[in-house]
Design a protein around this motif. Sequence first.
Motif, PDB file in Angstrom:
ATOM      1  N   SER A  74       0.813  -1.211   0.000  1.00  0.00           N
ATOM      2  CA  SER A  74       0.000   0.000   0.000  1.00  0.00           C
ATOM      3  C   SER A  74       0.849   1.265   0.000  1.00  0.00           C
ATOM      4  CB  SER A  74      -0.937   0.015   1.214  1.00  0.00           C
ATOM      5  OG  SER A  74      -0.190   0.089   2.429  1.00  0.00           O
ATOM      6  N   ASP A  75       2.154   1.129   0.100  1.00  0.00           N
ATOM      7  CA  ASP A  75       3.062   2.274   0.064  1.00  0.00           C
ATOM      8  C   ASP A  75       2.876   3.002  -1.273  1.00  0.00           C
ATOM      9  OD1 ASP A  75       5.305   3.996  -0.195  1.00  0.00           O
ATOM     10  OD2 ASP A  75       6.494   2.721   1.121  1.00  0.00           O
ATOM     11  N   PRO A  76       2.536   4.290  -1.248  1.00  0.00           N
ATOM     12  CA  PRO A  76       2.308   5.007  -2.518  1.00  0.00           C
ATOM     13  C   PRO A  76       3.538   5.054  -3.416  1.00  0.00           C
ATOM     14  CG  PRO A  76       2.336   6.522  -0.641  1.00  0.00           C
ATOM     15  CD  PRO A  76       2.287   5.138  -0.076  1.00  0.00           C
ATOM     16  N   ARG A  77       4.718   4.790  -2.881  1.00  0.00           N
ATOM     17  CA  ARG A  77       5.919   4.772  -3.713  1.00  0.00           C
ATOM     18  C   ARG A  77       5.924   3.597  -4.688  1.00  0.00           C
ATOM     19  NH1 ARG A  77      10.587   5.025   0.681  1.00  0.00           N
ATOM     20  NH2 ARG A  77       9.137   3.514   1.611  1.00  0.00           N
ATOM     21  N   ASN A  78       5.043   2.632  -4.471  1.00  0.00           N
ATOM     22  CA  ASN A  78       4.910   1.528  -5.423  1.00  0.00           C
ATOM     23  C   ASN A  78       4.202   1.957  -6.705  1.00  0.00           C
ATOM     24  OD1 ASN A  78       6.064  -0.885  -4.256  1.00  0.00           O
ATOM     25  ND2 ASN A  78       4.470  -0.748  -2.681  1.00  0.00           N
ATOM     26  N   GLU A  79       3.468   3.053  -6.655  1.00  0.00           N
ATOM     27  CA  GLU A  79       2.643   3.457  -7.788  1.00  0.00           C
ATOM     28  C   GLU A  79       3.448   4.221  -8.837  1.00  0.00           C
ATOM     29  OE1 GLU A  79      -1.051   5.279  -6.761  1.00  0.00           O
ATOM     30  OE2 GLU A  79      -1.350   4.023  -4.975  1.00  0.00           O
ATOM     31  N   GLU A  81       3.272   7.178 -12.095  1.00  0.00           N
ATOM     32  CA  GLU A  81       2.519   8.369 -12.476  1.00  0.00           C
ATOM     33  C   GLU A  81       1.514   7.999 -13.560  1.00  0.00           C
ATOM     34  OE1 GLU A  81       4.665  11.848 -13.431  1.00  0.00           O
ATOM     35  OE2 GLU A  81       6.096  11.638 -11.779  1.00  0.00           O
ATOM     36  N   ARG A  87      -6.269   7.503 -14.705  1.00  0.00           N
ATOM     37  CA  ARG A  87      -6.664   7.505 -13.294  1.00  0.00           C
ATOM     38  C   ARG A  87      -8.179   7.465 -13.145  1.00  0.00           C
ATOM     39  NH1 ARG A  87      -4.043   8.183  -8.782  1.00  0.00           N
ATOM     40  NH2 ARG A  87      -2.140   8.756  -9.901  1.00  0.00           N
ATOM     41  N   GLU A  91     -10.523   4.690 -11.160  1.00  0.00           N
ATOM     42  CA  GLU A  91     -11.206   5.072  -9.931  1.00  0.00           C
ATOM     43  C   GLU A  91     -12.717   5.220 -10.081  1.00  0.00           C
ATOM     44  OE1 GLU A  91      -9.235   8.664  -8.811  1.00  0.00           O
ATOM     45  OE2 GLU A  91      -7.422   7.625  -8.079  1.00  0.00           O
ATOM     46  N   GLN A 107      -7.142  -2.009 -10.967  1.00  0.00           N
ATOM     47  CA  GLN A 107      -6.260  -1.430  -9.944  1.00  0.00           C
ATOM     48  C   GLN A 107      -4.792  -1.711 -10.232  1.00  0.00           C
ATOM     49  OE1 GLN A 107      -7.378   0.632  -7.550  1.00  0.00           O
ATOM     50  NE2 GLN A 107      -9.378   0.353  -8.537  1.00  0.00           N
ATOM     51  N   ARG A 110      -2.119   0.824 -11.629  1.00  0.00           N
ATOM     52  CA  ARG A 110      -1.448   1.820 -10.784  1.00  0.00           C
ATOM     53  C   ARG A 110       0.043   1.519 -10.627  1.00  0.00           C
ATOM     54  NH1 ARG A 110      -5.077   4.795  -7.715  1.00  0.00           N
ATOM     55  NH2 ARG A 110      -7.197   3.975  -7.566  1.00  0.00           N
ATOM     56  N   TYR A 111       0.449   0.299 -10.968  1.00  0.00           N
ATOM     57  CA  TYR A 111       1.787  -0.163 -10.619  1.00  0.00           C
ATOM     58  C   TYR A 111       2.589  -0.530 -11.862  1.00  0.00           C
ATOM     59  CZ  TYR A 111      -0.922  -0.549  -6.369  1.00  0.00           C
ATOM     60  OH  TYR A 111      -1.750  -0.254  -5.315  1.00  0.00           O
TER      61      TYR A 111
END
Length: 232
Positions: A74-79, A81, A87, A91, A107, A110-111
């Motif tokens: 869930s760390d946003p650094r995994n996502e 741009e 997006r 969503e 989903q 996102r990665y």
Amino acid sequence: MEFAGFLPEDAPDPRAASEARLRAVSFPVFELLPQPAVTRLPITGFTETSGWAGHEELTVEFSYTLWRYPEDRSDPRNEIELDEQTRRSIEEEPPWGRPAWLAEQAQLFRYPMLWSAVRTAWQASPDPERHALTPVLIDHTNDVLRNVYREQLGLPAVPMSFPDAGGWRATPAVVAPASLTVDGRDRSGLHIDTDPFVYACGFRADDGVVCTIVLPRDSLPFLDLEITTLGR
């Protein structure tokens, strides 16, 4: 050509059929060693050629989600741009709804994706030229380059009907011997370690089966490159 319509909310989940087909494959299939930094995408790619005697060629292809910080997915650094349109498509629920499995798969956009990372190619009657390891490895490498790195390579967003200059393509001149770890043992193979965007390697499993791996260079620090037989 125009397409219209949408998937009803009760549309069957294609992952079950994909997994059943994968289990029915009669030759050894290879994947990246299961590890925290990657998750194999739930739908397997299949490319096949059939003739009068039945299946002549079959390629099984795995893509993966990359987790740069696997200890906390869930760390946003995994996502990565995302542009606004992508997006919103992830969503926002459409007015007509969508199947739960489709919303779940959306989903994953996102990665980072390791697209077409591992291919296992089988031929019933191996052609010593077409099914040799070098051309199969080159074809896999160039396929990833033209589909994932179009902007970086200066290729048009939509493939043209006439050939491009092609200076970006891998050639036999860049293929070199390499040692790979397969099922915990060293095996002789080949690699391409000269491309600025991808690293590629591969080995021959038996007379009819070749495995090739093509990975983004920027993903390599996060990965264990060992290959394993599916189901071991």
